[in-house]
Scaffold this motif. Sequence first.
Motif, mmCIF file in Angstrom:
data_model
loop_
_atom_site.group_PDB
_atom_site.id
_atom_site.type_symbol
_atom_site.label_atom_id
_atom_site.label_comp_id
_atom_site.label_asym_id
_atom_site.label_seq_id
_atom_site.Cartn_x
_atom_site.Cartn_y
_atom_site.Cartn_z
ATOM 1 N N LEU A 88 50.357 116.736 30.235
ATOM 2 C CA LEU A 88 51.358 117.051 29.238
ATOM 3 C C LEU A 88 50.507 117.079 27.953
ATOM 4 N N ASP A 89 50.720 118.234 27.513
ATOM 5 C CA ASP A 89 50.079 118.503 25.961
ATOM 6 C C ASP A 89 51.147 118.043 24.875
ATOM 7 N N ALA A 90 50.712 118.298 23.837
ATOM 8 C CA ALA A 90 51.504 117.710 22.782
ATOM 9 C C ALA A 90 52.990 118.401 22.663
ATOM 10 N N HIS A 91 52.774 119.937 22.926
ATOM 11 C CA HIS A 91 53.947 120.604 22.790
ATOM 12 C C HIS A 91 54.935 120.183 23.926
ATOM 13 N N ALA A 92 54.500 119.945 25.182
ATOM 14 C CA ALA A 92 55.190 119.407 26.297
ATOM 15 C C ALA A 92 55.973 118.112 26.009
ATOM 16 N N ARG A 93 55.118 117.186 25.315
ATOM 17 C CA ARG A 93 55.740 115.882 24.683
ATOM 18 C C ARG A 93 56.957 116.287 23.908
ATOM 19 N N LEU A 94 56.762 117.211 23.139
ATOM 20 C CA LEU A 94 57.717 117.412 22.002
ATOM 21 C C LEU A 94 59.041 117.838 22.449
ATOM 22 N N THR A 95 58.614 118.696 23.477
ATOM 23 C CA THR A 95 59.903 119.512 24.198
ATOM 24 C C THR A 95 60.831 118.568 24.825
ATOM 25 N N MET A 96 59.710 117.887 25.937
ATOM 26 C CA MET A 96 60.494 116.879 26.499
ATOM 27 C C MET A 96 61.219 115.547 25.910
ATOM 28 N N THR A 97 60.697 114.982 24.957
ATOM 29 C CA THR A 97 61.493 114.218 24.117
ATOM 30 C C THR A 97 62.622 114.630 23.468
ATOM 31 N N ALA A 98 62.771 116.003 23.081
ATOM 32 C CA ALA A 98 64.018 116.492 22.822
ATOM 33 C C ALA A 98 64.874 116.804 23.972
ATOM 34 N N ALA A 99 64.429 117.432 25.001
ATOM 35 C CA ALA A 99 65.203 117.402 26.033
ATOM 36 C C ALA A 99 65.935 116.176 26.539
ATOM 37 N N ALA A 100 65.153 115.090 26.603
ATOM 38 C CA ALA A 100 65.661 113.660 26.732
ATOM 39 C C ALA A 100 66.778 113.401 25.778
ATOM 40 N N GLY A 101 66.587 113.634 24.606
ATOM 41 C CA GLY A 101 67.687 113.083 23.638
ATOM 42 C C GLY A 101 68.752 114.141 23.586
ATOM 43 N N ALA A 102 68.760 115.235 24.023
ATOM 44 C CA ALA A 102 69.847 116.105 24.361
ATOM 45 C C ALA A 102 70.604 115.687 25.523
ATOM 46 N N HIS A 103 69.865 115.187 26.540
ATOM 47 C CA HIS A 103 70.271 114.783 27.904
ATOM 48 C C HIS A 103 71.321 113.513 27.471
ATOM 49 N N HIS A 104 70.846 112.566 26.866
ATOM 50 C CA HIS A 104 71.605 111.551 26.637
ATOM 51 C C HIS A 104 72.880 111.766 25.682
ATOM 52 N N ARG A 105 72.679 112.878 24.976
ATOM 53 C CA ARG A 105 73.865 113.175 24.410
ATOM 54 C C ARG A 105 75.011 113.938 25.101
ATOM 55 N N THR A 106 74.609 114.681 25.991
ATOM 56 C CA THR A 106 75.429 115.630 26.850
ATOM 57 C C THR A 106 75.576 115.395 28.261
ATOM 58 N N GLY A 107 74.583 114.835 28.907
ATOM 59 C CA GLY A 107 74.600 114.404 30.229
ATOM 60 C C GLY A 107 74.068 115.670 30.931
ATOM 61 N N ALA A 108 73.200 116.495 30.532
ATOM 62 C CA ALA A 108 72.993 117.681 31.097
ATOM 63 C C ALA A 108 71.619 117.513 32.035
#
Length: 306
Positions: A140-160
């Motif tokens: 997992l490169d820096a870009h992957a970690r950045l986007t996955m961290t954002a995805a987790a945040g969005a998941h916790h706010r939406t349930g997606a």
Amino acid sequence: MVAAVRTVLGDIAPGELGVCDSHDHLFLRSPVLPGQELDDPLSAAERLRAFHALGGRAVVQWTPHGMGRGADALAALSRATGTHVVAATGLHQAVHYPPELLDRIKDDLAALFVAELTEGIGATGVRAGLIKVAGAFHTLDAHARLTMTAAAGAHHRTGAPIAVHLELGTAALDVLELLCGELGVPPHRVILGHLGRSPDGVVQREAARAGAFLAFDGPSRANHATDWRLPEELAELAGAGFTGQLLLGGDTTVPETPGMPYLLRRLRPRLEEVLGAEAVETVLVANPARAFAFEAPVAGGPSRGA
């Protein structure tokens, strides 16, 4: 919030999804695929109609933000073909984007994902139904970690749900360690794509034991040789008790890919011989209904990356 699958025409009950291609692309554009764009609505409609004629009722498009996902055409295509379509937000690997685009959006990724999930993609009014992100080859490169961290945040706010491109099928366990172990995403909210491209049964079973959905997609890719291994891989996972976590997809990424009609015309009967019709029905109908359903966000849940 009652569990629902978010299609381009609105939310539906999971049981309404029907036979589902769990990973495909109606539209796709990338600088790493010059001259091979999927950008023709007429061609997309033809593929959807062919899929529908074979019994297909839903297609989940994993094309994320900034890759020509055709959001302005998806609703009309869904209506015209009678096929449910689920769109994606999220980001692919950095190589698929101009650096200036990433620089412009990188600090507000979670907010971007949430907006596309809850308000709509641009001015189209079409809401995304999943978050697509991607790993790198065996890491997992820096870009992957950045986007996955954002995805987790969005998941916790939406349930997606979160769908993950595994580069050549690798780094599945790294993804789960980050998303689930560090960022608090429930494993059953994670869909791991392209596992068939790395035929490591040990990793596949470990990912299944963790609770993630396993997507086997991209059939008949000449450069991946996935087809001949697929029945055996799925049989081993089913025999180990993981039938309820398996998904199938066509993953059409270039015009000549056989894609979604092939999934039902050729692959389905082949798998029925090995797994049985009931198990294949589970993989094509019951599992996508659970995998792509939104769940109510957990009150007070993790918000890192939000």
